[in-house]
Design a protein around this motif. Sequence first.
Motif, mmCIF file in Angstrom:
data_model
loop_
_atom_site.group_PDB
_atom_site.id
_atom_site.type_symbol
_atom_site.label_atom_id
_atom_site.label_comp_id
_atom_site.label_asym_id
_atom_site.label_seq_id
_atom_site.Cartn_x
_atom_site.Cartn_y
_atom_site.Cartn_z
ATOM 1 N N GLU A 12 0.831 -1.207 0.000
ATOM 2 C CA GLU A 12 0.000 0.000 0.000
ATOM 3 C C GLU A 12 0.867 1.260 0.000
ATOM 4 O OE1 GLU A 12 -3.769 1.905 2.445
ATOM 5 O OE2 GLU A 12 -2.759 0.138 3.239
ATOM 6 N N LYS A 13 1.940 1.255 0.773
ATOM 7 C CA LYS A 13 2.848 2.409 0.809
ATOM 8 C C LYS A 13 3.513 2.621 -0.548
ATOM 9 C CE LYS A 13 3.875 2.047 5.719
ATOM 10 N NZ LYS A 13 4.889 1.684 6.716
ATOM 11 N N LYS A 14 3.963 1.533 -1.175
ATOM 12 C CA LYS A 14 4.621 1.642 -2.474
ATOM 13 C C LYS A 14 3.655 2.136 -3.541
ATOM 14 C CE LYS A 14 8.260 -1.712 -1.638
ATOM 15 N NZ LYS A 14 8.878 -2.968 -2.046
ATOM 16 N N LEU A 15 2.412 1.678 -3.497
ATOM 17 C CA LEU A 15 1.413 2.140 -4.452
ATOM 18 C C LEU A 15 1.108 3.627 -4.246
ATOM 19 C CD1 LEU A 15 -1.082 -0.861 -4.559
ATOM 20 C CD2 LEU A 15 0.475 -0.131 -6.365
ATOM 21 N N ALA A 16 1.062 4.069 -2.983
ATOM 22 C CA ALA A 16 0.820 5.488 -2.697
ATOM 23 C C ALA A 16 1.986 6.341 -3.205
ATOM 24 C CB ALA A 16 0.616 5.697 -1.201
ATOM 25 N N GLU A 17 3.217 5.855 -3.043
ATOM 26 C CA GLU A 17 4.390 6.573 -3.548
ATOM 27 C C GLU A 17 4.360 6.647 -5.071
ATOM 28 O OE1 GLU A 17 7.906 4.717 -2.029
ATOM 29 O OE2 GLU A 17 7.291 5.015 0.052
ATOM 30 N N ALA A 18 4.006 5.546 -5.714
ATOM 31 C CA ALA A 18 3.941 5.521 -7.171
ATOM 32 C C ALA A 18 2.866 6.478 -7.672
ATOM 33 C CB ALA A 18 3.653 4.101 -7.659
ATOM 34 N N GLU A 19 1.761 6.578 -6.964
ATOM 35 C CA GLU A 19 0.674 7.481 -7.354
ATOM 36 C C GLU A 19 1.127 8.938 -7.274
ATOM 37 O OE1 GLU A 19 -3.049 8.493 -8.793
ATOM 38 O OE2 GLU A 19 -2.134 6.526 -8.670
ATOM 39 N N LYS A 20 1.952 9.265 -6.264
ATOM 40 C CA LYS A 20 2.461 10.628 -6.137
ATOM 41 C C LYS A 20 3.422 10.968 -7.280
ATOM 42 C CE LYS A 20 2.125 10.830 -1.114
ATOM 43 N NZ LYS A 20 2.900 10.830 0.135
ATOM 44 N N LYS A 21 4.275 9.999 -7.630
ATOM 45 C CA LYS A 21 5.273 10.236 -8.673
ATOM 46 C C LYS A 21 4.652 10.263 -10.064
ATOM 47 C CE LYS A 21 9.038 8.108 -6.081
ATOM 48 N NZ LYS A 21 9.945 6.967 -6.002
#
Length: 95
Positions: A12-21
């Motif tokens: 979930e954290k990695k997906l949230a980071e990818a969404e920001k980038k």
Amino acid sequence: MGIEFQGFDELEKKLAEAEKKLPGARDAFLLQEGELLRGKAAELSPVDTGRLRMGWQRSDVHDGRIEVYDNVSYAAHQEYGHRVKVHGKFTGRFT
């Protein structure tokens, strides 16, 4: 006794980071994975009439979630099992 899953918090954290980038990356990833899951569910469905195998569907992404489902009326019986009935009488078997 239950099944324990691990690693979802990190995912979930990695997906949230990818969404920001890259906006839309999460949704694109979820749509792709949902389609793969839909195909695998259809592949694993038993075939008698073919309705169960053809009924698998994927929803659109809503709030970072996607659903894979089948609306065929007997899908739950196939998934969770049922008592065996022969000539109107239950045999005592479970399948």
